[in-house]
Design an enzyme around this catalytic site. Structure first.
Site, PDB file in Angstrom:
ATOM      1  N   ASN A 104       0.882  -1.172   0.000  1.00 24.22           N
ATOM      2  CA  ASN A 104       0.000   0.000   0.000  1.00 24.22           C
ATOM      3  C   ASN A 104       0.914   1.215   0.000  1.00 24.22           C
ATOM      4  OD1 ASN A 104      -1.862   1.981   0.420  1.00 24.22           O
ATOM      5  ND2 ASN A 104      -2.836   1.021   2.200  1.00 24.22           N
TER       6      ASN A 104
ATOM      7  N   ARG B  14      -2.550  -2.016  -3.660  1.00 26.01           N
ATOM      8  CA  ARG B  14      -3.814  -1.326  -3.413  1.00 26.01           C
ATOM      9  C   ARG B  14      -3.838  -0.091  -4.304  1.00 26.01           C
ATOM     10  NH1 ARG B  14      -5.724   2.514   1.444  1.00 26.01           N
ATOM     11  NH2 ARG B  14      -7.899   2.557   0.833  1.00 26.01           N
TER      12      ARG B  14
ATOM     13  N   HIS C 186     -13.361   1.931  -0.051  1.00 23.90           N
ATOM     14  CA  HIS C 186     -13.312   0.854   0.960  1.00 23.90           C
ATOM     15  C   HIS C 186     -13.882  -0.456   0.397  1.00 23.90           C
ATOM     16  CE1 HIS C 186     -13.673   4.074   4.374  1.00 23.90           C
ATOM     17  NE2 HIS C 186     -12.396   3.765   4.188  1.00 23.90           N
TER      18      HIS C 186
ATOM     19  N   ARG D 112     -13.362  14.220   8.176  1.00 26.60           N
ATOM     20  CA  ARG D 112     -14.202  14.638   7.035  1.00 26.60           C
ATOM     21  C   ARG D 112     -15.633  14.857   7.500  1.00 26.60           C
ATOM     22  NH1 ARG D 112     -12.237   9.690   4.031  1.00 26.60           N
ATOM     23  NH2 ARG D 112     -10.137  10.228   3.379  1.00 26.60           N
TER      24      ARG D 112
ATOM     25  N   GLU E  42      -7.914  -5.915   4.978  1.00 23.33           N
ATOM     26  CA  GLU E  42      -7.817  -5.506   3.574  1.00 23.33           C
ATOM     27  C   GLU E  42      -6.572  -6.103   2.905  1.00 23.33           C
ATOM     28  OE1 GLU E  42      -8.859  -1.487   5.168  1.00 23.33           O
ATOM     29  OE2 GLU E  42      -9.494  -1.164   3.108  1.00 23.33           O
TER      30      GLU E  42
END
Ligand code: AMP
Length: 404
Positions: free
Chosen positions: A7, A95, A184, A245, A387
């Site tokens: 990643n 990723r 996601h 956010r 993940e």
């Protein structure tokens, strides 16, 4: 045979190494502050899922190429390494945040794929460039390995037009590809598969609402194994309240901020993405801290928690309506897996929809667990996400296709 999962961010590379036979983790680590003062490598090894060694070292790492070479060196290290030769790494899974409309599934990377990911940079200007950098350096450092891209957006490609189009002039979608993409996806699809196994219901017969609550947060409505709606949009800003956010706001707010407070485009971008959410409401983006502050009597923290859970509850209602029939709700990621209070508040008062949490079960910890009452019509599950493992699984599948 080993699979390396990468990643690659703007100043860091996270990695995990898996055995391709059983997908057991062998090593994981992080190279951080690439190109900055104080860059460092942190590395761990595992045997049968138990941590067996740790290694940390500060060293100059000027760029991503050197960072990946450091990762290879530590994987080959006589004491902290887990491989004898770089050729043991047969595939590298990357990723990639944004696959745009082009990439519907995990894809083996070649020059054309790299070009297409480059063409999507405008859709994810913060994420896709460092992801691409990771791919480019991995091709140099592991020239014999198959390189595979796993897209965060891919799982959401089944969302129908009625859910992915914004009510804007249609040309903006046709010409500029402005639409909901969702993110996601790796996590939502991983926990959906786990739920299917846990409940012993085939994915094609299972309707789920998956709720990923990490620092970023999103929900997905999954019908018969296929995603039909998700809360993040063209960018990860839309939807739930997150660490920093705002999630959903009136789209006219930026005009107001510009006109009445004289804020620039950059100021507004920073405000909505980095200074809002839990942090904006009570000063911290860490849910543990929010709960600690609330327990100490902080009213802003109490309000932040209330707003956070209320938004999740509204989306549960919306997605229940979209699905028509709901078998299970799945909570995952840092907050979803670890905060009984957030789970309880998000599901409170939904008894009339057949959603009933069991207080005691909700406080049980670790592993996949069912936390609904025996009479609840809808199951409520907590499923730890993984993940990196999902990227390794996807990479292995892609590798097997090349050998068919
Ligand atoms: P993630 O992005 O999945 O690593 O999740 C990060 C979020 O999980 C942060 O807001 C953490 O505060 C939150 N988190 C981690 N552990 C707990 C916990 N025990 N209770 C509440 N929130 C937690």
């Amino acid at each position: 045979m080993k699979i390396l999962v990468i990643n690659s961010g703007s100043s860091s590379i996270k990695y995990e190494l898996f055995d391709a036979e059983d997908l057991e983790i062998l090593a994981s680590g992080l190279v951080e502050k690439i190109g900055e003062h104080g860059s460092a490598l942190n590395h761990k090894t595992f045997t049968k899922l138990k941590e067996t060694s740790q290694y940390s070292k500060q060293l100059p790492i000027p760029d991503h190429n050197i960072a990946l070479k450091c990762i290879l060196d530590i994987l080959l290290h006589p004491e902290h390494g887990v491989i004898k030769d770089s050729s043991q790494i047969v595939a590298v899974g990357h990723r990639v945040v944004h696959g745009g409309e082009l990439f519907h599934r995990t894809t083996i990377i070649d020059d054309k794929v790299i070009q297409a990911i480059r063409e999507n940079i405008h859709l994810a200007p913060l994420h896709n460039p460092p992801n691409l950098k990771g791919i480019e350096v991995a091709r140099e450092v592991f020239p014999g390995a198959v390189q595979v891209a796993v897209f965060d957006t891919a799982f959401h490609h089944t969302i129908p037009k009625k859910a992915f189009l914004y009510a804007l002039p249609l040309e903006l979608y046709e010409r500029e590809k402005i639409r909901r993409y969702g993110f996601h996806g790796t996590s939502h699809s991983y926990v959906a598969e786990q739920a299917s196994r846990f409940l012993d219901i085939p994915p094609g017969q299972l309707n789920l609402i998956t709720i990923h609550l990490g620092n970023g947060a999103s929900m997905a409505a999954i019908q018969g194994g296929k995603c039909i709606d998700t809360s993040m949009g063209m960018t990860p800003l839309e939807g739930l309240v997150m660490g920093t956010r705002s999630g959903d706001i009136d789209p006219a707010l930026p005009f107001f901020l510009a006109e009445h407070l004289g804020m620039s485009y950059d100021d507004i971008n920073e405000l909505l993405n980095k200074e809002s959410g839990l942090k904006g409401l009570c000063g911290t983006n860490d849910m543990r801290e929010v709960i600690r502050m609330r327990d100490a009597g902080d009213e802003r923290a109490s309000l932040a928690l209330e707003i956070y859970c209320y938004r999740i509850k509204k989306y549960i209602g919306a997605y229940f309506a979209a699905l028509g029939r709901l078998d299970a709700i799945v909570f995952t990621a840092g907050i979803g897996e670890n905060s009984p209070e957030v789970r309880e508040r998000s599901c409170s008062g939904l008894g009339h929809l057949g959603i009933e949490l069991d207080k005691q079960r909700n406080f049980s910890s670790s592993g996949i667990r069912e936390i609904n009452t025996d009479t609840s019509q809808v199951k409520v599950l907590v499923i730890p996400t993984n993940e990196e493992l999902k990227i390794a699984m996807e990479t292995l599948k892609a590798l097997e296709h090349t050998r068919d």
